[in-house]
Design a protein around this motif. Structure first.
Motif, PDB file in Angstrom:
ATOM      1  N   THR A 260       3.930   4.069 -16.104  1.00 52.20           N
ATOM      2  CA  THR A 260       2.633   3.782 -16.722  1.00 52.20           C
ATOM      3  C   THR A 260       1.513   4.600 -16.119  1.00 52.20           C
ATOM      4  N   GLY A 261       1.809   5.411 -15.131  1.00 57.16           N
ATOM      5  CA  GLY A 261       0.788   6.259 -14.534  1.00 57.16           C
ATOM      6  C   GLY A 261      -0.209   5.515 -13.676  1.00 57.16           C
ATOM      7  N   LYS A 262       0.083   4.287 -13.280  1.00 59.07           N
ATOM      8  CA  LYS A 262      -0.903   3.564 -12.476  1.00 59.07           C
ATOM      9  C   LYS A 262      -1.030   4.219 -11.108  1.00 59.07           C
ATOM     10  N   LEU A 263      -2.237   4.178 -10.566  1.00 58.36           N
ATOM     11  CA  LEU A 263      -2.537   4.759  -9.266  1.00 58.36           C
ATOM     12  C   LEU A 263      -2.527   3.691  -8.186  1.00 58.36           C
ATOM     13  N   ILE A 264      -2.034   4.049  -7.026  1.00 62.06           N
ATOM     14  CA  ILE A 264      -2.049   3.139  -5.883  1.00 62.06           C
ATOM     15  C   ILE A 264      -2.961   3.738  -4.832  1.00 62.06           C
ATOM     16  N   PHE A 265      -3.955   2.955  -4.419  1.00 64.06           N
ATOM     17  CA  PHE A 265      -4.995   3.435  -3.512  1.00 64.06           C
ATOM     18  C   PHE A 265      -4.707   3.068  -2.070  1.00 64.06           C
ATOM     19  N   GLY A 266      -5.136   3.960  -1.178  1.00 63.96           N
ATOM     20  CA  GLY A 266      -5.119   3.668   0.235  1.00 63.96           C
ATOM     21  C   GLY A 266      -6.333   2.850   0.624  1.00 63.96           C
ATOM     22  N   GLN A 267      -6.431   2.545   1.912  1.00 58.04           N
ATOM     23  CA  GLN A 267      -7.510   1.683   2.396  1.00 58.04           C
ATOM     24  C   GLN A 267      -8.807   2.441   2.633  1.00 58.04           C
TER      25      GLN A 267
ATOM     26  N   GLN B 197      -4.560  12.000  -5.735  1.00 54.65           N
ATOM     27  CA  GLN B 197      -5.967  12.192  -6.053  1.00 54.65           C
ATOM     28  C   GLN B 197      -6.831  11.691  -4.900  1.00 54.65           C
TER      29      GLN B 197
ATOM     30  N   GLN C 123       0.829  -1.176   0.000  1.00 51.15           N
ATOM     31  CA  GLN C 123       0.000   0.000   0.000  1.00 51.15           C
ATOM     32  C   GLN C 123       0.878   1.246   0.000  1.00 51.15           C
TER      33      GLN C 123
ATOM     34  N   PHE D 157     -11.068   7.789  -0.536  1.00 57.16           N
ATOM     35  CA  PHE D 157      -9.787   7.145  -0.804  1.00 57.16           C
ATOM     36  C   PHE D 157      -8.804   8.152  -1.387  1.00 57.16           C
TER      37      PHE D 157
ATOM     38  N   ASN E 146       1.378  13.058  -8.668  1.00 57.43           N
ATOM     39  CA  ASN E 146       0.173  13.706  -8.181  1.00 57.43           C
ATOM     40  C   ASN E 146      -0.520  12.816  -7.165  1.00 57.43           C
TER      41      ASN E 146
END
Lengths: 113, 113
Positions: A98-105, A33, A2, A88, A31
């Motif tokens: 690749t610009g992938k986003l990693i989300f929090g819980q 979000q 995470q 989130f 960035n």
């Protein structure tokens, strides 16, 4: 693993009060979000703040970003019952090409009428 | 304007069965993503497609395959379902591969018995 950790996990307030949620992350980002998810629904984008920005507003939303502390906060002012949802943060790591986003819980917000 | 459409919305499978989750977007976006959401785990990236004709693994790709059929459609296949794949699956799209907001579908709730 995470990237974003949110605090608190759950928050309950009265209508009209302000709600503040915090997000911490581990690596440098392009960035950050914030998204909202109503129960049983998909996520909806709220606001994006770039790494060179410190504060951003959108309606009743105020987001701050402190890259030195690797943290962000989302403030919802004058909350309404309709703001009840999970929130989130999602980060776009610099290391990703690749610009992938990693989300929090997520933080679950309950606004009582 | 439908945005991101996922089918089916609900599915129950027995261990070992296979199925395909379908996703289509009508926003002419280049990038598409599959996430899974589990309680206390936030959203985790399974696979993504930065552009038509390309796919790459995310954080948790084991047990899944994907196909970017064309620019609009990105499917997720479970070849031999396991109880650990019980989850809510979200498809998302983004205009370009590196920045900007994600647009999410409403989710597909999968239960593997």
């Amino acid at each position: 693993s995470q990237q974003g950790e949110e605090d608190p996990q759950a928050l309950s307030i009265q209508e009209g009060e302000n709600a503040t949620m915090n997000c911490s992350y581990k690596t440098s980002i392009n960035n950050l979000q914030w998204y909202r998810q109503n129960s049983g629904r998909g996520l909806v984008h709220l606001i994006l703040i770039r790494s060179n920005e410190r504060e951003k507003h959108s309606g009743r939303l105020r987001v701050t970003l402190d890259t030195s502390k690797k943290s962000s906060s989302l403030l919802i002012t004058a909350s309404r019952a309709a703001d009840t949802a999970s929130y989130f943060c999602a980060t776009a790591p610099v290391s990703s090409n690749t610009g992938k986003l990693i989300f929090g819980q997520g933080t679950t917000l309950q606004v009582k009428p | 304007n439908a945005g991101v459409t996922q089918t089916p919305k609900f599915q129950v499978l027995k261990t070992g069965q296979s199925m395909t989750l379908q996703c289509a977007q009508d926003m002419n976006h280049n990038s598409m993503y599959w996430y899974r959401q589990d309680p206390g785990m936030g959203l985790r990236l399974i696979y993504y497609s930065a552009s038509e004709g390309t796919t790459d693994k995310g954080e948790v790709p084991n047990g899944y395959n994907v196909s970017r059929l064309n620019k609009r459609e990105f499917s997720l296949r479970l070849e031999s379902a396991a109880p650990s794949q019980t989850s809510v699956y979200f498809c998302a799209s983004r205009r370009d591969g590196h920045t900007g907001e994600l647009f999410f579908g409403e989710g597909s709730r999968l239960t593997v018995l």
